[in-house]
Every structure is written in C-alpha cells, then in structure tokens.
Design an enzyme around this catalytic site. Sequence first.
Site, mmCIF file in Angstrom:
data_model
loop_
_atom_site.group_PDB
_atom_site.id
_atom_site.type_symbol
_atom_site.label_atom_id
_atom_site.label_comp_id
_atom_site.label_asym_id
_atom_site.label_seq_id
_atom_site.Cartn_x
_atom_site.Cartn_y
_atom_site.Cartn_z
ATOM 1 N N GLU A 25 11.046 -1.546 5.438
ATOM 2 C CA GLU A 25 10.312 -2.546 4.634
ATOM 3 C C GLU A 25 10.943 -3.906 4.740
ATOM 4 O OE1 GLU A 25 7.305 -2.575 4.105
ATOM 5 O OE2 GLU A 25 6.729 -0.520 3.866
ATOM 6 N N ARG A 31 9.655 -7.182 7.007
ATOM 7 C CA ARG A 31 9.131 -8.387 6.203
ATOM 8 C C ARG A 31 10.438 -9.459 6.053
ATOM 9 N NH1 ARG A 31 5.017 -5.899 1.395
ATOM 10 N NH2 ARG A 31 4.796 -3.803 2.261
ATOM 11 N N ASP A 41 2.556 5.903 12.659
ATOM 12 C CA ASP A 41 1.962 4.915 13.311
ATOM 13 C C ASP A 41 2.710 3.991 14.243
ATOM 14 O OD1 ASP A 41 2.850 3.998 11.040
ATOM 15 O OD2 ASP A 41 1.199 2.773 10.532
ATOM 16 N N GLU A 92 -4.714 -4.653 9.670
ATOM 17 C CA GLU A 92 -5.008 -3.794 11.012
ATOM 18 C C GLU A 92 -6.016 -4.072 11.870
ATOM 19 O OE1 GLU A 92 -1.865 -2.168 8.591
ATOM 20 O OE2 GLU A 92 -3.737 -2.022 8.177
#
Length: 673
Positions: free
Chosen positions: A304, A308, A437, A573
Amino acid sequence: MYSGAVAAAGPPRRDFISVTLGPEEAGGGGGYNNSKAWRRRSCWRKWKQLSRLQRSVILFLFAFLAVCGVISYTSMGEAWKSITNKSLDEQRTEQEINGLNLANPAVLPAPQKADANHGDYPELSLQKPPKPPHVRRGPSNLQIKAPRRDMRLKTRHDTIRAVEELVEADKVEKTEKSIISWRGAVIEPDQSTEPPSSKIKEPEKPSSVEAEDQKEPVPINERQLAVIEAFRHAWKGYKDFAWGHDELKPLSKSYSEWFGLGLTLIDALDTMWILGLKEEFEEARKWVANDLVFDKNVDVNLFESTIRILGGLLSTYHLSGDSLFLEKAKDIGNRLMPAFKTPSKIPYSDVNIGRGTAHPPRWTSDSTVAEVTSIQLEFRELSRLTGDEKFQKAVDEVMKHVHILSGKNDGLVPMFINTNSGQFTHLGVYTLGARADSYYEYLLKQWIQGGKKENELLEDYMRAIEGVKKHLLQRSEPKKLTFVGELAHGHFSAKMDHLVCFLPGTLALGAHNGLAADHMKLAEALIETCYQMYAQVETGLSPEIVHFNLHAQKGHRDVQIKPADRHNLLRPETVESLFYMYRFTGDKKYQDWGWEILQNFNRYTRVPTGGYTSINNVQNPSNPEPRDKMESFFLGETLKYMFLLFSDDIDLINLDKYVFNTEAHPLPIWVPA
C-alpha cells in the site's frame, strides 16, 4: 579670315571658315568654364543630336537597370535581415546559458487555477498558454508552468545541452509555432530498457518531451466539470476535517489513521494536477514540503505504501517537474527496502519506516502474491530516476523467482507465498480477485514499461490469460454475461469480486500493444458484465462481490448479492476499464456508463458537508447505510479515471507514453536513448 576662289567652270563649291571667339565673345560674355550650366547645355545638345532609336535604346537600358536594382535590393535585404536575426538569437541563447534562465522544456503543464465562485459546476476554460519561440512542447491541454527555483538549479552542462537542443529544434521547425500543451509527450529516459547496472551513475531527469503535430487545446466539457466539482466537494471535506491525515470520516467530520502519512493528500496530488486545480495542488505541495516526515516509528504495509505514496510522488514529479517529490520518493523508497531482507528475497508485508525493520503479519509468515508482485513499476522507475540499481534489483528478483516457481495452474498463481521458503502456499485456490489480481496486471504493465523487451513477463501474462479462459470463464443466465469466477481445488465458484473489473482494461491495453485480437473481444464482453454489476442493482452501484446465476430461474437476475457482500467502497476498477475501452474504441457508450456511475455516487454517497462515504447496502436506495469513510483511492483513482474517461482529448495522459500503476498513478514508458 575668308579665302578661296570660285572656278570659272563646273558646279559651284561651298567653302567653310573657322572662327575662334575670344573669352569676351563667348555666349553671355563668357567662354567654356566647366560650369554645371555649361555641362547641362552640352549634354542636352548631345542628347538632341542622337536619333530617336538611339534615345529609345538608352531609355530602355536605364529602365532595365532600375528594375534589376530593385530586385537585388530586396534579396539582399532579406539575407541581411536573416543574418541579423540569427545573430540576435545567438546572443539571447548565450545570455540564457550564462544566466541559467532557460525554462525546462521537460516540465509538464502546470495545473490551472479553478474559479471557486461558479457554483456546483465551475466554468474552467483552458487558457491558451504563451508561445515562446521554438520551445519544445511538453505533455496536455493544461497550461504549462515554469519549473520552480529548485528545478532551475540544474548543472551548467545540462542547461547548455538543453539550449543546444532547442536551437536544433528551431532549425527543423522554423515554420511551426510551438504550443505548450499536454499532447505529444515522448518520454526519453537516458538509459535502455534493460535492468539498471552499475554503469548508471547519474539520476534521471523528469520525462522529456518532443514536439509533434501541433494541436489546439481541447476544452473541458460538462461531464469533466462535474468531476472537478465532485473532487472539490470531496477535497473540501478532507481539508476541513482531516487535513494531513490518512482518510476522511465525512459523517463524523473527523479522520482515521492507517500510517499517519497523509495518504489521501498524496494519492490525490497527480489528480489535482491533471484536473487543473492549481490552488489545491499548491496547498498540498506546501504540506508535503513542510509536514510530510517519514522518520517516524510506524509500521506501514509495503504494497500500500508503494502504490499510493511512492507511486503518487513519482507520478507527481513527472507531471510537475518539481524535485521536491522525487526527494520524498527516494526517502520513502529507501525506508521500504528492509522488507526485502528475507531468506527467500520475497519481501515481508510490513516495514517500520522509522526503525528500519520489517516483519510478516503477526498471524502468518506468508505474504500475498499480489502484494509482492505489484510494487515493481514503482521501484523500477525509482532506480531509473536515481541511478541506484538496488531498487529494481530487489523487485526483479521477486519476479524471476515467481516465474520459475511450481504450483501454478496454466499460468494462474495461488494467493499466498511464504517469505522464508519462497514457495506458494494454500495451493489449489485460484482467483483474479483479492490477493492475486494485480499480479496479472503488473506482468503486462512491466513489459510495456520496459519497452516490450522482457519476454518472461509477456510469456507469464499470455499463459495466465489462457488459464483464465480455460478455468475461470463462464456465462451467466439469463443474459449470458461473461464473467470470471474462482477455482478452489477443482471446484468452480461463480463468485466475482469487483476488483476483477480491472481485467477488461488490462486486456484492452494488451491488445492495443499488439497482443491477440481476441483479448479485445474478451475485454468487451467483460466490461459489459462489470457495467451490469451496477445496472442490475437498486442504487446503480456495484457491491464488493457478486455471484452469478449459472442456471436460468424465473424472476432472477444474472447478479445475486449476499448480505455480507453488498457494501460499496467507492472503488475505481470498473471506471478504470471504461476509460481504457473508450480510449481504444471511441465508443461513447462507455462514457455514458461512467456518467451513470458518477451520478449514482452523487446520489447515494455524497455527504453535504463535504466528502463522499462508502456505503453498506447498495440494495437499499432509501437507506444505503453510510459507513463514514472516504477511501484515499476515491480521489487518487476513481475521480481521476472519471475525468480521463470523459475527456475529448485522447492524448490526455497518452497511453503510448505512460503506464498507470495499480493506484492510477501514471509513470513514463521507457524509450531507449
């Protein structure tokens, strides 16, 4: 004196006499004295003595010479003017070199200041930027801004080289007026697409750009203005109640902390730049400069923090050219490196960025496959910019290890990997949803980022897509929607996370880059399914997870939602894939679908005092049960992709020159020097 006689016979003969006059006898009492009057009378007499033909010839010659003189004067004047201008240009160039005054042509346009006094949908017209003589254009229809003082303090060598490039461009493009816009950006890194080596000594500069065909700036349209208004409303809540903190809690008018690093602010930096929100961007920059400190005793998640914070800082550096963001990126990048100090080189999930220690979660020694294989774009780019190979070396080792690892199923990978042994764990479970994913996404995007040279990445991606087709694709009833399910120990589940809706965009991106045409056909089928995950729900907003009906049942829709799965987190998404599909096909229906989603976000998640909130129940329009949390990715991803989706400028963040990380932060595609 007179002399001569007349003959007595024959014809008469004329005799002539010669008379010489003295000075007193000359006309007017004076003789020849070379005066102007005498010369004029003499010339006139000569002229009168000429025949008419002779006078005509002389007049024609004089006229011809006069015409030739005029033509020669014009040609010589143009040549002299060109020489003079060139001399002046050289003088100006020398002055710029000596004074280090050259604006960095590699800097992308500065964000435009939005007018805050125009109500819900402010009129944000794009001003035409100034046209400096023969300056290379930078990337999009936002207005360019000269680099800040710290960006101008480049070495004398770099500045001289930049000036020489401009002079060369001037020679080639004399007839072309330069417009500083966001189009035509060409990334020119100084190194090849091979992994960095010890030969790399100097840091990279921000993405350079070259002039292409000039295009007029594309004005912002009404739907983009609606996105800008939504962003401002969300930003107002964050600024009023959560400034400098990780996430806004809009209902309670407070905030929540995850890492204590201003996640929402950093995630939104490049979004503000792209939307042209200059005032908001400058406020956020001041916070980054004065208050963003990484030297603190706090555990952060490697994945993360990378996507980010590191990704957001690198992207903003490339868009703005402001070295502040690169310095902060180097700082956080170095502080995340202890995560790779494991027996297997598979990184730990958590890092204490103050103490320089790393560890796995308390309950396991595993890391998720998606997390350890979805940090590569950012660390590779950090190596390219800094010249320090350690960042790319660490993440490349992970990919090489996973490439040869056993436990895959036709290219599909399990969800977990052990940091001690380096082996997959929890074998037999395969999904394109949570925990796996972005592994597939980053296979393709690393290949694109590196100039399409790293064949192992492409092989793994192509094999995985074939595995998806073989094991995970099914069609629902009654509308026969194509969806991606999950496989657990040979048993197929018709469960599909909203996270899987990244896949249509990724497939379309691959097809755009020359991969199999049937990837685009699959993308078109899957984006229809992702849209139906919104359209078949009462609020018009998708739940976090859906289950599809495999058998026709009277009165049943394709999409079924379980109570535990009906929350919506403002995820990006589907909008992300809509952006890719519209960019590559030009089909307006994708924009219309995105517009429906934005309107439903405004209808069911907007908080009047500022901000947007996640909701617990997408099936209850009268009470969607707000969760009192605005995720940072709503500003960093969802609204950014909305703005790009609605843009009429297909070169706004050109997908042949940028690749988005999994948090929607655009990074340059490497082009060999």
